[in-house]
Motif scaffolding. Structure first.
Motif, PDB file in Angstrom:
ATOM      1  N   ALA A  43       0.838  -1.204   0.000  1.00 28.91           N
ATOM      2  CA  ALA A  43       0.000   0.000   0.000  1.00 28.91           C
ATOM      3  C   ALA A  43       0.873   1.254   0.000  1.00 28.91           C
ATOM      4  CB  ALA A  43      -0.926  -0.006   1.220  1.00 28.91           C
ATOM      5  N   LEU A  44       1.965   1.217   0.745  1.00 29.36           N
ATOM      6  CA  LEU A  44       2.869   2.371   0.779  1.00 29.36           C
ATOM      7  C   LEU A  44       3.524   2.581  -0.592  1.00 29.36           C
ATOM      8  CD1 LEU A  44       4.259   4.568   2.504  1.00 29.36           C
ATOM      9  CD2 LEU A  44       6.064   2.906   2.998  1.00 29.36           C
ATOM     10  N   ALA A  45       3.954   1.502  -1.211  1.00 26.20           N
ATOM     11  CA  ALA A  45       4.586   1.613  -2.528  1.00 26.20           C
ATOM     12  C   ALA A  45       3.587   2.146  -3.557  1.00 26.20           C
ATOM     13  CB  ALA A  45       5.138   0.257  -2.968  1.00 26.20           C
ATOM     14  N   ASP A  46       2.353   1.651  -3.466  1.00 28.39           N
ATOM     15  CA  ASP A  46       1.307   2.110  -4.386  1.00 28.39           C
ATOM     16  C   ASP A  46       1.064   3.603  -4.186  1.00 28.39           C
ATOM     17  OD1 ASP A  46      -0.831   2.179  -6.153  1.00 28.39           O
ATOM     18  OD2 ASP A  46      -2.263   1.514  -4.645  1.00 28.39           O
ATOM     19  N   LEU A  47       0.979   4.026  -2.925  1.00 28.90           N
ATOM     20  CA  LEU A  47       0.739   5.441  -2.631  1.00 28.90           C
ATOM     21  C   LEU A  47       1.879   6.311  -3.172  1.00 28.90           C
ATOM     22  CD1 LEU A  47      -1.291   7.279  -0.974  1.00 28.90           C
ATOM     23  CD2 LEU A  47       0.505   7.320   0.758  1.00 28.90           C
ATOM     24  N   CYS A  48       3.110   5.871  -2.946  1.00 27.73           N
ATOM     25  CA  CYS A  48       4.258   6.656  -3.437  1.00 27.73           C
ATOM     26  C   CYS A  48       4.222   6.768  -4.952  1.00 27.73           C
ATOM     27  CB  CYS A  48       5.570   6.028  -2.978  1.00 27.73           C
ATOM     28  SG  CYS A  48       5.886   6.225  -1.217  1.00 27.73           S
ATOM     29  N   ARG A  49       3.860   5.680  -5.630  1.00 28.91           N
ATOM     30  CA  ARG A  49       3.805   5.735  -7.086  1.00 28.91           C
ATOM     31  C   ARG A  49       2.713   6.693  -7.553  1.00 28.91           C
ATOM     32  NH1 ARG A  49       2.417   0.990  -8.236  1.00 28.91           N
ATOM     33  NH2 ARG A  49       0.456   1.735  -9.137  1.00 28.91           N
ATOM     34  N   GLN A  50       1.560   6.637  -6.887  1.00 30.01           N
ATOM     35  CA  GLN A  50       0.484   7.571  -7.244  1.00 30.01           C
ATOM     36  C   GLN A  50       0.942   9.026  -7.086  1.00 30.01           C
ATOM     37  OE1 GLN A  50      -3.565   7.034  -5.780  1.00 30.01           O
ATOM     38  NE2 GLN A  50      -3.046   4.967  -5.109  1.00 30.01           N
ATOM     39  N   LEU A  51       1.592   9.303  -5.954  1.00 29.50           N
ATOM     40  CA  LEU A  51       2.033  10.680  -5.692  1.00 29.50           C
ATOM     41  C   LEU A  51       3.080  11.116  -6.715  1.00 29.50           C
ATOM     42  CD1 LEU A  51       2.312  10.494  -1.792  1.00 29.50           C
ATOM     43  CD2 LEU A  51       0.556  11.732  -3.090  1.00 29.50           C
ATOM     44  N   ALA A  52       4.002  10.209  -7.022  1.00 26.54           N
ATOM     45  CA  ALA A  52       5.057  10.538  -7.996  1.00 26.54           C
ATOM     46  C   ALA A  52       4.439  10.856  -9.355  1.00 26.54           C
ATOM     47  CB  ALA A  52       6.052   9.377  -8.104  1.00 26.54           C
ATOM     48  N   HIS A  53       3.439  10.067  -9.738  1.00 28.00           N
ATOM     49  CA  HIS A  53       2.788  10.328 -11.030  1.00 28.00           C
ATOM     50  C   HIS A  53       2.104  11.687 -11.041  1.00 28.00           C
ATOM     51  CE1 HIS A  53       2.518   5.923 -12.632  1.00 28.00           C
ATOM     52  NE2 HIS A  53       3.719   6.236 -12.207  1.00 28.00           N
ATOM     53  N   LEU A  54       1.525  12.067  -9.907  1.00 28.12           N
ATOM     54  CA  LEU A  54       0.864  13.378  -9.847  1.00 28.12           C
ATOM     55  C   LEU A  54       1.861  14.508 -10.085  1.00 28.12           C
ATOM     56  CD1 LEU A  54      -1.553  12.802  -6.835  1.00 28.12           C
ATOM     57  CD2 LEU A  54      -2.206  13.139  -9.235  1.00 28.12           C
ATOM     58  N   VAL A  55       3.075  14.334  -9.581  1.00 29.33           N
ATOM     59  CA  VAL A  55       4.109  15.360  -9.795  1.00 29.33           C
ATOM     60  C   VAL A  55       4.418  15.490 -11.286  1.00 29.33           C
ATOM     61  CG1 VAL A  55       6.526  15.945  -9.382  1.00 29.33           C
ATOM     62  CG2 VAL A  55       5.094  15.109  -7.496  1.00 29.33           C
ATOM     63  N   VAL A  56       4.591  14.367 -11.953  1.00 27.66           N
ATOM     64  CA  VAL A  56       4.869  14.410 -13.399  1.00 27.66           C
ATOM     65  C   VAL A  56       3.700  15.047 -14.141  1.00 27.66           C
ATOM     66  CG1 VAL A  56       5.263  13.015 -15.460  1.00 27.66           C
ATOM     67  CG2 VAL A  56       6.428  12.450 -13.327  1.00 27.66           C
ATOM     68  N   ARG A  57       2.477  14.723 -13.704  1.00 30.32           N
ATOM     69  CA  ARG A  57       1.291  15.267 -14.367  1.00 30.32           C
ATOM     70  C   ARG A  57       1.167  16.784 -14.186  1.00 30.32           C
ATOM     71  NH1 ARG A  57      -2.051  11.756 -16.642  1.00 30.32           N
ATOM     72  NH2 ARG A  57      -1.596   9.571 -16.234  1.00 30.32           N
TER      73      ARG A  57
END
Lengths: 408, 408
Positions: free
Chosen positions: A263-277
């Motif tokens: 869940a933590l890894a998934d959350l970090c990936r979601q947040l990272a993608h938001l930065v790129v977006r």
């Protein structure tokens, strides 16, 4: 840049409260603007903390403060200042950080090292201590606010407030993880940076939380790039309040540890993608996967070489399947590669194979793919089992306008 | 980009003939354009050759051909094709190179390895052998042409023809060195690249010429960057015909060797600067000097980190003395640096010292300097004696337009 990124999600997500976390915002007026710019997060006693910070050798005093406090593993508060990064400000910048920690420690009756601090914005101007202290006092007196308010208050040139949520079942209890994040690498004017904060009601021992965060970081924040410029202030902190009441997680032997880590890894990936977006000027979200490298590390370096190439990024902006520029970026990475084994796909369509353009490949699906918002580039080196994925955005006139067309 | 770069010299330089060098050009029609695109240079028997080529791991077959031939040290001809780089074309690209070498070798009654070949332009399309052979036959029959014609014929998206000249006294004779060059790093559409050719009537043994060229390269072509993208075809070749009649230079013990080495280094630096001055979209020529590093290599890496930073380059385009972005670029270089010893100057005016903005520095000369065409950035790390200078240009809307606004 007040216009919302075309890659932004449709809406701010619905987020649960996290037990032990209280959000407040205030106006410190670090800049002349009509908005809150100080975020104050109070954390319940017993909250564990973990963090990763920039690898820059010229970090801000906030980063140095967090690095010193992280090994102690406990947190009672987080303060985020927007509009002034306080980086490269010498002893005056350090004094501001110490003053903030002291003020909060007095308010909460805790030690200063329980207070985590970040600042983002213009570099080279010491954070004004009087504004910080007045802002903190206003925050102490303010009513609790929403996640969206907090996510908006840490923004600088971001075009949308960014947050994500995941859940996991640990020790029979459903725990929640909420993250907020700002920035998009080192792409904003005046050195605004990437700051991310993750809050969970799970009980997790600090050393284990640190190892989980470091691991999640390697497949999320370390795999995004907007413009190859690494900030002086990048910081991601994770706070675990324990309010969910589960038996504290201390190792992967504990029931639910795997679920929490995922869940933590998934959350970090979601947040990272938001930065790129929210990459400055971005019009395309690009996923670059490199397979067949001699190692995962080698694949990662090659993927970043592609993701950081101005020529690749401008080609995607131009909706041009210019795979020659990808060959160039593979070749310059300095990692093992064999021109005559290389193959390249856009959106799943192979355009080059074994060192040659694929004769008569169907250009229609490639052209259609490149007109979309989400672009997939797959490179197979044909050498081994090494694999990596990174995410980036395209390079457009918007980036130049934001960073060159006016004086900061 | 047909508009001449604002950083171009006022005129093409006056250049002497070089004994033993005969230039010819022809229309191979590699692209549909109304211009010559094949350059054929005949070299007198006994001409020595040296060269440096791209470090890309995905080089063109022309680069591989030159690498194989260089250790033999002798040259009779140079062929440069413009409009098609022939890179990433597998065995078909290799066959084109072999066909060109065979055609010229037959014409000159020499061995194929005496023929040096470069190509620049679109990647991934095998060079058409029929067009190359017809172009060569036309060149063989053409009258000799000028340096300016040859320099124009090797251009792709360059906005001006580039050449330079130096002289030295060797063994009582004045020898001349003339160089022509095209490109500006890897910044042109379709992977056009940097190709440079140096011709001298001095007699120089090939191994010594190679060592002098490698040394000159380290302080010239290796010290420029436009956009951090390294090409698949970069090549610089030096040809020494010996027509001046000096006793051949074989080591620094020989009279005139120092003068010749200095002239060669000067010529390489002039040519490298011309490439930066034709950087795509460039409006400023930027000289970045790093002093006080722990070693020259470390200084070079830090200088390139600054020169390749999109944020530094856009700040200069915006005439903004944004020294915070320079701190950022120093910090991300991964080389020894101490934030609190760092000082930064623009045009000689110190704006930051010992980790702090210089209180009340005079902004007027800095602003005036940044409005000019030639920008000087000096960074002192305060750690040791390491020193390096690199040259680059700014990053403007012009770069995006050239590389993204149309399909290649």
């Amino acid at each position: 840049m007040t216009e919302r990124s075309p890659l932004a999600p449709a809406a701010f997500p619905a987020l649960p409260d996290i037990g032990g976390v209280t959000l407040r915002i205030a106006r410190a007026q670090y800049k002349k603007w009509d908005r809150c710019d100080l975020t104050y997060v109070e954390l319940a006693p017993g909250t564990a903390v973990a963090g990763v910070t920039t690898q820059s050798l010229c970090p801000s005093p906030e980063v140095e403060w967090c690095r010193d406090a992280l090994p102690l593993g406990q947190a009672r508060a987080l303060v985020v200042n927007a509009g002034n990064s306080n980086a490269f400000t010498g002893h005056r910048g350090r004094a501001a950080v110490e003053a903030i920690a002291a003020r909060v420690a007095r308010h909460l009756d805790c030690v200063p090292s329980d207070v985590f601090i970040s600042s983002t914005g213009v570099i080279g101007v010491p954070l004004p201590i009087d504004k910080a202290e007045a802002g903190l006092d206003a925050a102490f007196a303010a009513p609790p606010c929403s996640w969206e308010d907090a996510a908006a208050t840490i923004m600088t040139t971001d075009t949308f407030a960014k947050a994500a949520v995941t859940q996991a079942v640990v020790d029979g209890r459903t725990v929640s993880l909420v993250g907020i994040i700002k920035g998009s690498g080192m792409i904003a004017p005046d050195m605004a940076t990437m700051l991310g904060y993750i809050f969970t009601d799970a009980a997790v021992d600090a050393p284990f939380l640190q190892s989980l965060l470091a691991s999640a970081n390697r497949s999320s924040f370390s795999c995004i790039t907007v413009d190859s410029d690494t900030s002086t202030s990048d910081t991601v902190l994770a706070f675990a309040t324990g309010a969910a009441g589960n038996a504290p997680l201390a190792s992967f032997e504990d029931a639910g540890a795997d679920a929490f880590a995922a869940a933590l890894a998934d959350l970090c990936r979601q947040l990272a993608h938001l930065v790129v977006r929210d990459g400055e000027g971005a019009s395309k979200f690009i996923t670059i996967t490199v397979d067949g490298a001699t190692s995962d590390t080698s694949a990662h370096r090659i993927a970043l070489s592609i993701a950081n190439s101005p020529l690749v990024k401008t080609a995607i902006a131009g909706e041009d399947a210019n795979w020659g520029r990808i060959v160039m970026a593979v070749g310059k990475a300095g990692e093992p590669a064999d021109r005559d084994r290389l193959s390249i796909r856009f959106g799943g369509t192979e355009v080059a194979r074994c060192g040659l353009a694929v004769d008569g490949y169907d250009e229609a699906p490639v052209a259609a793919h490149l007109k979309g918002r989400d672009i997939a580039i797959d490179v197979n080196l044909g050498l081994g089992d090494g694999r990596a994925t990174v995410w980036t955005c395209d390079l457009t006139h918007g980036y130049i306008s934001i960073n060159a067309d006016y004086r900061s």
